[in-house]
Write an enzyme that holds these catalytic residues in place. Structure first.
Site, PDB file in Angstrom:
ATOM      1  N   GLY A 139      12.991  -0.707   7.061  1.00 39.08           N
ATOM      2  CA  GLY A 139      13.368  -2.083   6.799  1.00 39.08           C
ATOM      3  C   GLY A 139      12.928  -2.599   5.451  1.00 39.08           C
ATOM      4  N   CYS A 140      12.825  -3.935   5.348  1.00 40.10           N
ATOM      5  CA  CYS A 140      12.608  -4.592   4.061  1.00 40.10           C
ATOM      6  C   CYS A 140      11.260  -4.274   3.433  1.00 40.10           C
ATOM      7  CB  CYS A 140      12.740  -6.102   4.228  1.00 40.10           C
ATOM      8  SG  CYS A 140      14.387  -6.650   4.734  1.00 40.10           S
ATOM      9  N   ASN A 141      10.292  -3.865   4.230  1.00 39.26           N
ATOM     10  CA  ASN A 141       8.977  -3.529   3.688  1.00 39.26           C
ATOM     11  C   ASN A 141       8.916  -2.139   3.079  1.00 39.26           C
ATOM     12  OD1 ASN A 141       9.000  -3.354   6.860  1.00 39.26           O
ATOM     13  ND2 ASN A 141       7.786  -1.615   6.165  1.00 39.26           N
ATOM     14  N   ALA A 142       9.933  -1.303   3.297  1.00 38.07           N
ATOM     15  CA  ALA A 142       9.828   0.137   3.069  1.00 38.07           C
ATOM     16  C   ALA A 142       9.652   0.542   1.619  1.00 38.07           C
ATOM     17  CB  ALA A 142      11.054   0.843   3.653  1.00 38.07           C
ATOM     18  N   MET A 343       7.780  -7.606   3.263  1.00 36.85           N
ATOM     19  CA  MET A 343       7.663  -7.915   4.682  1.00 36.85           C
ATOM     20  C   MET A 343       8.863  -7.346   5.422  1.00 36.85           C
ATOM     21  SD  MET A 343       6.822 -10.475   2.441  1.00 36.85           S
ATOM     22  CE  MET A 343       7.929 -11.867   2.594  1.00 36.85           C
TER      23      MET A 343
END
Length: 356
Positions: A139-142, A343
């Site tokens: 996801g967006c944290n990756a 995040m």
């Protein structure tokens, strides 16, 4: 968590898909009249996004793409954008494809086996002996998860070039219905790819673009909010779809101070000593929650909000688009400190401390 002198970020490159739309354009394209949904789009702090919309059907309306077509779209867009971002990154530091020793690709908007790294290597003719890895579905944290892992490789291979590519074809991850759940997602995400180059070792190449050295990472997974952000199978629509809980801004905001304080612990730094903040463009409410809880100013998050305005949420590569803007601004000075923050699902907050 100990502090270490990690590799240096030496370059950055970005790429987007071919077409961009204003929020009003998207509302018109799908003939959305529900005032609640229209308000969601028009009050999102997003002006434009790069999207590849579904094709027009015989009646002139957008057709619903089956999951197989969406996977094909993801493959086409992610490989194209990822390859162009990689080339732009290498150009930024005056490097050639032959200089590349490690390629790590990040994506969450589709599934590929072989992975994105193999497809980009074939597309660009990268040496077959180049090391590679794929981070899929975090996801967006990756992007920061990848930076953490690749930093370890770069530190163990001083002088060798590693590149991280975050390629997110969000157009390939949309579902279309009249629910507010779907509308929240559809009002937010856009297509984009970003790449950064890392080189380990005490002395950077004097001919390369100087960037910050990575000093430390800190992570926090909020397991009680495990299902707040997810990309799973929607049985009603027979496809994958995103879900974003309305409480996400408050969950992230409530934990932002905890993870940043952990990041700075033992460094002798306080939040007021941080010169540059590069935060994931997760959405207006998320940015506001992080800003309030960390005591940041609008100036501190200017690149984050500008990226949201011009591109929407680009998932894993958003913070690198902000970094690209900071580099272009040319104000980072030797000795400056920066915090990178992303995040995403888990719910997770990832951070990194860098120093120019």
């Amino acid at each position: 968590m100990t502090t270490f002198l990690g590799p240096i970020i030496q370059g950055v490159g970005t790429a987007v898909s071919a077409t961009s739309y204003s929020q009003q354009d998207v509302l018109d394209a799908f003939e959305i009249t529900d005032p609640r949904i229209r308000s969601l789009f028009l009050n999102s702090a997003i002006d434009r996004r790069y999207l590849t919309l579904p094709p027009l059907g015989p009646d002139g309306t957008r057709t619903l793409e089956p999951q197989g077509d969406l996977l094909d779209k993801h493959k086409e867009l992610a490989v194209d954008m990822g390859a162009r971002a990689l080339e732009a990154c290498l150009k930024d530091i005056g490097a050639d494809l032959s200089d590349l020793r490690y390629l790590c690709c990040v994506t969450s908007t589709g599934f590929l086996t072989p992975g994105l790294s193999a497809l980009i290597m074939r597309r660009l003719g990268i040496d077959r002996h180049c090391h590679r890895a794929d981070i899929v579905g975090m996801g967006c944290n990756a992007g920061l998860n990848a930076l953490n892992a690749v930093s370890g490789w770069a530190a163990a291979h001083p002088g060798e070039l590693a590149v991280i590519v975050c390629a997110e074809a969000c157009s390939a991850a949309y579902a279309y219905d009249s629910t507010m759940r779907t509308a929240v997602v559809n009002s937010l995400f856009g297509d984009g790819a970003a790449a950064i180059a890392l080189v380990g070792g005490e002395e950077p190449d004097p001919t390369a673009t100087a960037g910050p050295r990575i000093r430390k990472f800190a992570s926090c997974i909020i397991t009680e909010a495990l299902d707040a952000m997810r990309y799973d199978w929607d049985r009603e629509q027979d496809r994958f779809s995103f879900y974003l809980d309305p409480e996400i801004p408050y969950v992230v905001g409530a934990h932002a101070e905890l993870v940043v304080d952990r990041l700075l612990n033992g460094t002798g730094l306080r939040r007021r000593d941080i010169d540059h903040w590069l935060i994931h463009s997760g959405g207006k409410k998320v940015i506001d929650a992080v800003m309030v809880n960390l005591g940041l100013t609008r100036h501190d998050v200017r690149h984050t909000t500008d990226v949201l305005r011009d591109y929407g949420n680009l998932s894993s590569g958003s913070f690198l688009f902000s970094y690209d803007r900071l580099v272009a601004e040319g104000i980072a000075a030797p000795g400056d400190h920066g915090v990178l923050m992303t995040m995403g699902p888990g719910s997770t907050i990832e951070t990194a401390l860098v120093q120019w």
